[in-house]
Enzyme design. Structure first.
Site, short mmCIF file in Angstrom:
data_model
loop_
_atom_site.label_atom_id
_atom_site.label_comp_id
_atom_site.label_asym_id
_atom_site.label_seq_id
_atom_site.Cartn_x
_atom_site.Cartn_y
_atom_site.Cartn_z
CG ASP A 1 5.47 3.20 -8.92
OD1 ASP A 1 6.11 2.78 -7.95
OD2 ASP A 1 4.26 3.50 -8.86
CD GLU B 1 9.71 3.81 -8.70
OE1 GLU B 1 9.20 3.24 -7.71
OE2 GLU B 1 9.37 4.95 -9.08
#
Length: 222
Positions: free
Chosen positions: A47, A118
């Site tokens: 992320d 992610e």
């Protein structure tokens, strides 16, 4: 370890064979499997890496103020966009889910797809480094960035519809030049519509260059 299909899939999206297969398996594994390690730690890392890559890309690409850049960044790193990218590459088929999660539709869940996307970015960062991961993200997110996610139709689609609406032939894209080393390649692409004109644009991938060329063509002739 990775099965042959998933190994080939990861090699394709990362641009190189996966190093440390156990880590990539972890990135694909949902907690519902009961495995000792799942994707959550790699998702946390990915992320942040995704945010850095997109922020750097937008800073170089656009002249907007902080508010404008932040708006685009938030849209491009959102779970919805991550899930859209995941679907576009067929990620769902390679995720490892427990029976209940699979029965509940986890293979097509925005939350799970976005998180695993992610996690894969995190795995790439750990095993291949930042530059390789930046290139991977730029390739996978090219349509989202070039298409101004959440704001307008993708430039290539808009150009094709414009050409059809004006009784012109389908736009043609041509690679003019590829330059730079593999980790920092640049592509110069020309798009032309017969009887109207042509425009050139540069990008870090063919997809990005074509998208930018289509956008510039519409600005000039549309």
């Amino acid at each position: 370890m990775l099965n042959p299909e998933t190994h080939a899939f990861l090699s394709r999206i990362a641009g190189r064979p996966p190093i440390d297969e156990a880590l990539w398996v972890e990135a694909l594994t949902h907690g519902s499997t009961g495995a000792p390690r799942d994707y959550q730690r790699l998702e946390f890392l990915g992320d942040r890496v995704l945010g850095m890559v997109i922020a750097d890309w937008l800073y170089a690409l656009e002249q907007g103020n902080e508010g404008r850049l932040s708006q685009r960044l938030n849209a491009l790193v959102s779970r919805t966009t991550c899930a859209t990218v995941a679907r576009s590459i067929g990620l769902g088929a390679h995720m490892q889910l427990g029976k209940q999660a699979r029965d509940d539709g986890g293979q097509d869940s925005d939350n799970i797809l976005g998180d695993v996307m992610e996690a894969l970015i995190g795995a790439s960062f750990v095993t291949h480094g930042f530059e390789a991961t930046r290139d991977m993200v730029r390739e996978l997110w090219a349509d989202q960035v070039g298409g101004k996610t959440g704001q307008a139709k993708h430039p290539k689609s808009a150009l094709q519809e414009w050409a059809a609406g004006n009784r012109r032939k389908v736009p043609e894209y041509r690679l003019i030049e590829r330059s730079g080393p593999d980790h920092a390649a640049r592509f110069l692409v020309e798009v032309s519509v017969k009887g109207v004109g042509e425009v050139e644009a540069t990008g870090t991938s063919m997809r990005e260059a074509e998208t930018m060329a289509a956008e510039l063509f519409m600005q000039r002739f549309g």
